[in-house]
Design an enzyme around this catalytic site. Structure first.
Site, PDB file in Angstrom:
ATOM      1  CE  LYS A  78      27.305  49.821   2.433  1.00 59.55           C
ATOM      2  NZ  LYS A  78      26.744  51.126   2.798  1.00 59.55           N
ATOM      3  CB  CYS A  95      44.112  45.658   4.784  1.00 63.10           C
ATOM      4  SG  CYS A  95      44.127  44.967   3.131  1.00 63.10           S
ATOM      5  CB  CYS A  97      45.408  45.754  -1.164  1.00 64.95           C
ATOM      6  SG  CYS A  97      46.037  44.468  -0.062  1.00 64.95           S
ATOM      7  CB  CYS A 106      48.078  46.489   6.657  1.00 62.98           C
ATOM      8  SG  CYS A 106      49.222  46.260   5.293  1.00 62.98           S
ATOM      9  CG  HIS A 110      50.340  46.751   0.584  1.00 57.84           C
ATOM     10  ND1 HIS A 110      50.265  46.537   1.942  1.00 57.84           N
ATOM     11  CD2 HIS A 110      51.470  47.458   0.373  1.00 57.84           C
ATOM     12  CE1 HIS A 110      51.302  47.102   2.534  1.00 57.84           C
ATOM     13  NE2 HIS A 110      52.060  47.666   1.599  1.00 57.84           N
TER      14      HIS A 110
END
Length: 131
Positions: A78, A95, A97, A106, A110
């Site tokens: 995980k 982020c 995506c 990020c 994306h």
């Protein structure tokens, strides 16, 4: 039940016996237009049935693309990132995506992901409240 039995024991065998399958390749030249139409309809039905029954097993790539995380920390069971709230500046973007090269932050990846897949994912933006 008699209706189903009659279909399976009478109608389907009668239909299969009426399909104009020649004994040799040369026999295809002797088929009439009606026989060709019958043969094409039968062949199309069989091809569609085979395609629909095999299709779930053909597209393994589509199943791979359904994974959200394709490459980040794959050795972990995980992925969890802890961020101290005191370390946040006025604004930070995380982020969602899983395509960012600066994960968990990020980097705008994306946009390409959305263009390629038709998705609409964007970053998680955390911003301090203006006082």
């Amino acid at each position: 039940m008699e209706f189903l039995s009659k279909i399976v024991r009478v109608h389907i065998p009668d239909y299969l016996n009426s399909v104009p399958v020649p004994d040799s390749f040369g026999g295809f030249l002797d088929l009439t237009a009606g026989q060709w139409l019958h043969l094409f309809a039968f062949s199309g039905t069989v091809a569609a049935a085979v395609y629909m029954s095999v299709k779930p097993y053909l597209d393994k790539k589509d199943q791979k693309d359904q994974l959200v995380n394709l490459r980040i920390q794959k050795e972990s069971s995980k992925v969890v990132n802890m961020v101290d709230i005191e370390d946040l500046g006025n604004k930070v973007c995380y982020c969602r995506c899983w395509r960012s090269k600066k994960f968990p932050l990020c980097d705008g990846s994306h946009a390409k992901h959305n263009e390629d897949t038709g998705d609409n994912v964007g970053p998680l933006v955390l911003k301090r409240k203006d006082v």
